[in-house]
Design a protein around this motif. Sequence first.
Motif, short mmCIF file in Angstrom:
data_model
loop_
_atom_site.label_atom_id
_atom_site.label_comp_id
_atom_site.label_asym_id
_atom_site.label_seq_id
_atom_site.Cartn_x
_atom_site.Cartn_y
_atom_site.Cartn_z
N ALA A 30 0.83 -1.39 -0.05
CA ALA A 30 -0.10 0.11 0.05
C ALA A 30 0.85 1.29 -0.01
O ALA A 30 1.61 1.57 1.01
CB ALA A 30 -0.81 -0.01 1.14
N GLU A 31 0.55 2.15 -1.08
CA GLU A 31 1.38 3.47 -1.04
C GLU A 31 0.20 4.51 -0.12
O GLU A 31 0.82 5.26 0.48
CB GLU A 31 1.41 4.06 -2.42
N VAL A 32 -0.95 4.26 -0.22
CA VAL A 32 -1.82 5.00 0.69
C VAL A 32 -2.45 4.00 1.52
O VAL A 32 -3.45 3.21 1.00
CB VAL A 32 -2.70 6.01 -0.07
N TYR A 33 -2.43 4.00 3.00
CA TYR A 33 -3.03 3.26 3.53
C TYR A 33 -4.17 3.77 4.45
O TYR A 33 -3.70 4.90 5.24
CB TYR A 33 -2.13 2.40 4.62
N GLY A 34 -5.47 3.68 4.45
CA GLY A 34 -6.27 4.18 4.93
C GLY A 34 -6.86 3.82 6.31
O GLY A 34 -6.72 2.45 6.62
N ILE A 35 -6.98 4.71 7.29
CA ILE A 35 -7.58 4.39 8.58
C ILE A 35 -8.72 5.25 8.78
O ILE A 35 -9.05 6.32 8.70
CB ILE A 35 -6.65 4.80 9.83
N SER A 36 -9.88 4.26 9.10
CA SER A 36 -11.49 4.90 8.97
C SER A 36 -11.71 4.64 10.48
O SER A 36 -11.53 3.48 10.84
CB SER A 36 -12.37 4.23 8.05
N GLY A 37 -12.25 5.45 11.16
CA GLY A 37 -12.84 5.38 12.44
C GLY A 37 -13.79 6.54 12.74
O GLY A 37 -13.49 7.57 12.62
N LEU A 38 -14.77 6.27 13.67
CA LEU A 38 -15.79 7.49 13.91
C LEU A 38 -15.00 8.23 15.05
O LEU A 38 -14.08 8.14 15.58
CB LEU A 38 -16.78 6.62 14.69
N GLN A 39 -15.63 9.51 15.23
CA GLN A 39 -14.93 10.55 15.72
C GLN A 39 -14.42 10.02 17.32
O GLN A 39 -15.20 9.28 18.11
CB GLN A 39 -15.89 11.65 16.12
N GLY A 40 -13.16 10.19 17.56
CA GLY A 40 -12.52 10.02 19.00
C GLY A 40 -12.16 8.50 18.95
O GLY A 40 -11.86 8.23 20.32
N SER A 41 -12.04 7.77 18.03
CA SER A 41 -11.78 6.36 18.09
C SER A 41 -10.20 5.97 18.16
O SER A 41 -9.82 5.17 18.43
CB SER A 41 -12.23 5.55 16.88
N GLY A 42 -9.42 7.10 17.84
CA GLY A 42 -8.16 7.09 17.91
C GLY A 42 -7.29 7.01 16.62
O GLY A 42 -6.12 6.65 16.82
N LYS A 43 -8.11 7.15 15.56
CA LYS A 43 -7.37 7.04 14.24
C LYS A 43 -6.24 7.96 14.06
O LYS A 43 -5.11 7.54 13.44
CB LYS A 43 -8.23 7.35 13.15
N SER A 44 -6.56 9.10 14.48
CA SER A 44 -4.97 10.05 14.49
C SER A 44 -4.02 9.58 15.18
O SER A 44 -2.82 9.71 14.78
CB SER A 44 -5.55 11.56 14.96
N THR A 45 -4.16 9.03 16.48
CA THR A 45 -3.16 8.58 17.31
C THR A 45 -2.48 7.38 16.61
O THR A 45 -1.16 7.34 16.46
CB THR A 45 -3.58 8.10 18.56
N LEU A 46 -3.35 6.39 16.04
CA LEU A 46 -2.75 5.36 15.32
C LEU A 46 -1.91 5.72 14.18
O LEU A 46 -0.79 5.11 14.00
CB LEU A 46 -3.67 4.36 15.07
N ALA A 47 -2.47 6.77 13.55
CA ALA A 47 -1.72 7.05 12.29
C ALA A 47 -0.57 7.68 12.40
O ALA A 47 0.77 7.26 12.09
CB ALA A 47 -2.55 8.11 11.58
N ALA A 48 -0.22 8.53 13.94
CA ALA A 48 0.70 8.98 14.13
C ALA A 48 1.90 8.09 14.56
O ALA A 48 3.08 8.03 14.21
CB ALA A 48 0.79 9.97 15.30
N GLN A 49 1.26 6.93 15.26
CA GLN A 49 2.14 5.73 15.70
C GLN A 49 2.65 5.07 14.30
O GLN A 49 3.99 4.58 14.53
CB GLN A 49 1.43 4.99 16.65
N LEU A 50 1.74 4.70 13.38
CA LEU A 50 2.34 4.15 12.07
C LEU A 50 3.46 4.76 11.59
O LEU A 50 4.19 4.20 10.86
CB LEU A 50 1.24 3.89 11.17
N VAL A 51 3.45 6.08 11.40
CA VAL A 51 4.42 6.92 10.83
C VAL A 51 5.68 6.87 11.46
O VAL A 51 6.75 6.53 11.01
CB VAL A 51 3.92 8.34 10.79
#
Length: 280
Positions: A30-51
């Motif tokens: 994957a060149e673009v890996y998507g994280i979908s999650g409702l508000q407050g689910s931690g998707k921004s946190t997980l994205a930062a950890q993945l980076v």
Amino acid sequence: MPPDAHAAPPHGFPDALVACVLDDALEAGAEVYGISGLQGSGKSTLAAQLVAAAQARGLRAVAVSIDDFYLDPPERQRLAREVHPLLATRGPPGTHDLALACDTLDALRCGRAVAVPAFDKLADRRLPRPSWRCEAADLVVFEGWFLGTPAEPEAALQTPANALEREEDADGRWRRHVNAALARDYPALWRRIDRLLFLQPPGFDVVPAWRWQQEQALQARDPSRAGMTLEQVERFVQHYERVSRQALRTLPGLAEAVVALDAQRRPGPLRKRGSAAARR
């Protein structure tokens, strides 16, 4: 709100899960890996950890949020005047600059440096272009609250989802516009996602509390700036409820990977279910 509802995982997702998600992205190419999650689910946190994990492996990685492509207030006010007053509120389908989002992902996919937009939620506007960060990436982690969600059948729009729709969208004009935008305009953006992970909450009922915690965190970062009250947050999330419930119905069967969350946002294991070809 229970005392332990503040974020679990309170310090981010477990390292082992982050490693599994990164492996999932890399094994899929994957060149673009998507994280979908409702508000407050931690998707921004997980994205930062993945980076951070990808960078530790020597990869150029960048997190991009669909929130950074919100239309600015003047454009939303135009929609409010011409279509429906509820379109003044950012977030639902129809309130994003999709051309900018697609162009940004396309440029990042090519590996060249590109200016990535940023949206200031407290100020409710996109930051000026000179302040955008310049990024180049081998892996783009693209996160958003309804990534990959399909539109609803027309018949489903007849019954209001909540008090906001009953009282402020009695004729259904707003929700029909949002659903039409989701059907017509967003699939082009979804096709740029090579693989999609869904952070699956136990239900929509946890979202108001999660979003309130998110609002408190935003205000804590800059106490001099006013944010939303609890009552405003509870009304705000109603703008998202219909599409959120559609995400809960559909994404567990459409996303290539799913991580279930409990009410305290504790994650279960990564479950894989196939390739992006099925989603498209």
